[in-house]
Design a protein around this motif. Structure first.
Motif, mmCIF file in Angstrom:
data_model
loop_
_atom_site.group_PDB
_atom_site.id
_atom_site.type_symbol
_atom_site.label_atom_id
_atom_site.label_comp_id
_atom_site.label_asym_id
_atom_site.label_seq_id
_atom_site.Cartn_x
_atom_site.Cartn_y
_atom_site.Cartn_z
ATOM 1 N N LEU A 293 55.883 -68.665 -4.435
ATOM 2 C CA LEU A 293 54.640 -67.898 -4.349
ATOM 3 C C LEU A 293 53.602 -68.589 -3.466
ATOM 4 O O LEU A 293 52.689 -67.925 -2.967
ATOM 5 C CB LEU A 293 54.067 -67.673 -5.745
ATOM 6 N N ALA A 294 53.738 -69.880 -3.288
ATOM 7 C CA ALA A 294 52.798 -70.598 -2.421
ATOM 8 C C ALA A 294 53.081 -70.360 -0.944
ATOM 9 O O ALA A 294 52.236 -70.658 -0.099
ATOM 10 C CB ALA A 294 52.849 -72.099 -2.725
ATOM 11 N N ARG A 295 54.248 -69.819 -0.627
ATOM 12 C CA ARG A 295 54.590 -69.563 0.766
ATOM 13 C C ARG A 295 53.817 -68.344 1.264
ATOM 14 O O ARG A 295 53.751 -67.316 0.580
ATOM 15 C CB ARG A 295 56.092 -69.353 0.897
ATOM 16 N N PRO A 296 53.207 -68.413 2.429
ATOM 17 C CA PRO A 296 52.374 -67.303 2.918
ATOM 18 C C PRO A 296 53.103 -65.974 2.973
ATOM 19 O O PRO A 296 52.535 -64.930 2.648
ATOM 20 C CB PRO A 296 51.955 -67.774 4.319
ATOM 21 N N ALA B 223 55.588 -64.912 1.099
ATOM 22 C CA ALA B 223 55.786 -64.373 -0.241
ATOM 23 C C ALA B 223 54.474 -63.864 -0.811
ATOM 24 O O ALA B 223 54.411 -62.776 -1.405
ATOM 25 C CB ALA B 223 56.380 -65.444 -1.153
ATOM 26 N N ARG B 224 53.429 -64.648 -0.644
ATOM 27 C CA ARG B 224 52.122 -64.276 -1.178
ATOM 28 C C ARG B 224 51.615 -62.969 -0.563
ATOM 29 O O ARG B 224 51.247 -62.037 -1.281
ATOM 30 C CB ARG B 224 51.130 -65.407 -0.904
ATOM 31 N N SER B 225 51.629 -62.877 0.752
ATOM 32 C CA SER B 225 51.097 -61.679 1.402
ATOM 33 C C SER B 225 51.976 -60.472 1.142
ATOM 34 O O SER B 225 51.480 -59.361 0.898
ATOM 35 C CB SER B 225 50.956 -61.914 2.909
ATOM 36 N N MET C 57 51.691 -59.315 -2.796
ATOM 37 C CA MET C 57 50.403 -58.699 -3.109
ATOM 38 C C MET C 57 50.266 -57.340 -2.430
ATOM 39 O O MET C 57 49.713 -56.393 -3.012
ATOM 40 C CB MET C 57 49.266 -59.636 -2.697
ATOM 41 N N VAL D 67 52.160 -65.723 -11.569
ATOM 42 C CA VAL D 67 51.559 -64.882 -10.532
ATOM 43 C C VAL D 67 50.037 -64.910 -10.653
ATOM 44 O O VAL D 67 49.318 -65.040 -9.655
ATOM 45 C CB VAL D 67 52.089 -63.443 -10.613
ATOM 46 N N THR E 245 48.675 -68.434 -9.486
ATOM 47 C CA THR E 245 48.764 -68.765 -8.070
ATOM 48 C C THR E 245 48.109 -67.729 -7.157
ATOM 49 O O THR E 245 47.478 -68.091 -6.159
ATOM 50 C CB THR E 245 50.230 -68.943 -7.657
ATOM 51 N N LEU E 246 48.254 -66.446 -7.488
ATOM 52 C CA LEU E 246 47.786 -65.399 -6.581
ATOM 53 C C LEU E 246 46.430 -64.818 -6.953
ATOM 54 O O LEU E 246 45.697 -64.359 -6.074
ATOM 55 C CB LEU E 246 48.816 -64.262 -6.502
ATOM 56 N N GLY F 199 44.175 -68.445 -7.859
ATOM 57 C CA GLY F 199 44.224 -69.340 -6.714
ATOM 58 C C GLY F 199 44.246 -70.810 -7.097
ATOM 59 O O GLY F 199 43.824 -71.667 -6.328
#
Length: 217
Positions: free
Chosen positions: A99-102, A104-106, A109, A175, A178-179, A182
């Protein structure tokens, strides 16, 4: 290995290499352009495939991004670290790292936001991500039962509800941490989370379950 692709269609056999290139290009475009800037045409160019090749595989951007993100979560593995608590900590740390990988995060979401008004997209997320990763809970419970850390399941229906609940608790917490908040899901947080998950809110601070690998009742 779990299937990472939509249902096959009639016609020419699919190329695994082309699929991998398309999904990797999708994640790259997500990081560089964001959800609104990503187009199937751009992904095809980045992947070095004809647009018709991509369109034969995915009907639209939503489906493509879900599969690109789902491929990242397929990297998750349940480690055997000797105890239920340690196994949970290991897989949660992996999940947080993904989830910290850009990309995956973008991607996650974006599709979750779009799914609030698209029932078909919500179902694809459930089938491609949630259902595929439910295996981790099933494997973890079975392993803990073989070790004698958890009792056997007397009722299959109740067991299914418990598996759903465990998955929701773990995925929801990580989730959100981390998302949404933050904040880092580092080893200290994961250790505390695992202790609460196994022992509940009445556990004493610093309780032994997550430390010595013997979860409470």
């Amino acid at each position: 290995m779990h299937s990472r692709h939509p249902a096959s269609r009639t016609g020419r056999p699919r190329s695994a290499a082309a699929d991998a290139a398309i999904l990797a290009a999708t994640r790259e475009a997500l990081v560089e352009l964001g959800w609104s800037g990503l187009t199937l045409s751009d992904v095809a160019t980045r992947a070095g495939v004809a647009k018709t090749t991509l369109y034969r595989r995915w009907a639209g951007k939503h489906e493509l991004v879900v599969d690109a993100v789902a491929e990242l979560f397929d990297e998750l593995e349940l480690p055997d670290r000797g105890s239920l608590a340690a196994d949970i900590e290991g897989v949660v740390l992996q999940f947080a790292a993904i989830l910290a990988r850009p990309e995956a995060r973008s991607g996650l979401m974006a599709v979750v936001a779009e799914a609030t008004r698209d029932d078909a997209l919500r179902e694809r997320i459930r089938a491609s991500i949630v259902d595929r990763q439910m295996r981790l809970v099933l494997e973890g419970r079975a392993r803990a039962q073989r070790r004698g850390e958890l009792p056997p399941d007397p009722d299959p229906a109740e067991s299914s509800r418990t598996v759903d609940l465990i998955f929701d608790m773990v995925a929801g917490a990580v989730v959100h941490r981390t998302l949404v908040s933050g904040k880092p899901a580092d080893e200290a947080w994961v250790h505390s989370f695992t202790r609460v998950l196994l022992l509940g809110l009445t556990a004493q601070p610093g309780g032994g379950a997550a430390q010595d690998g013997a979860p409470g009742g």
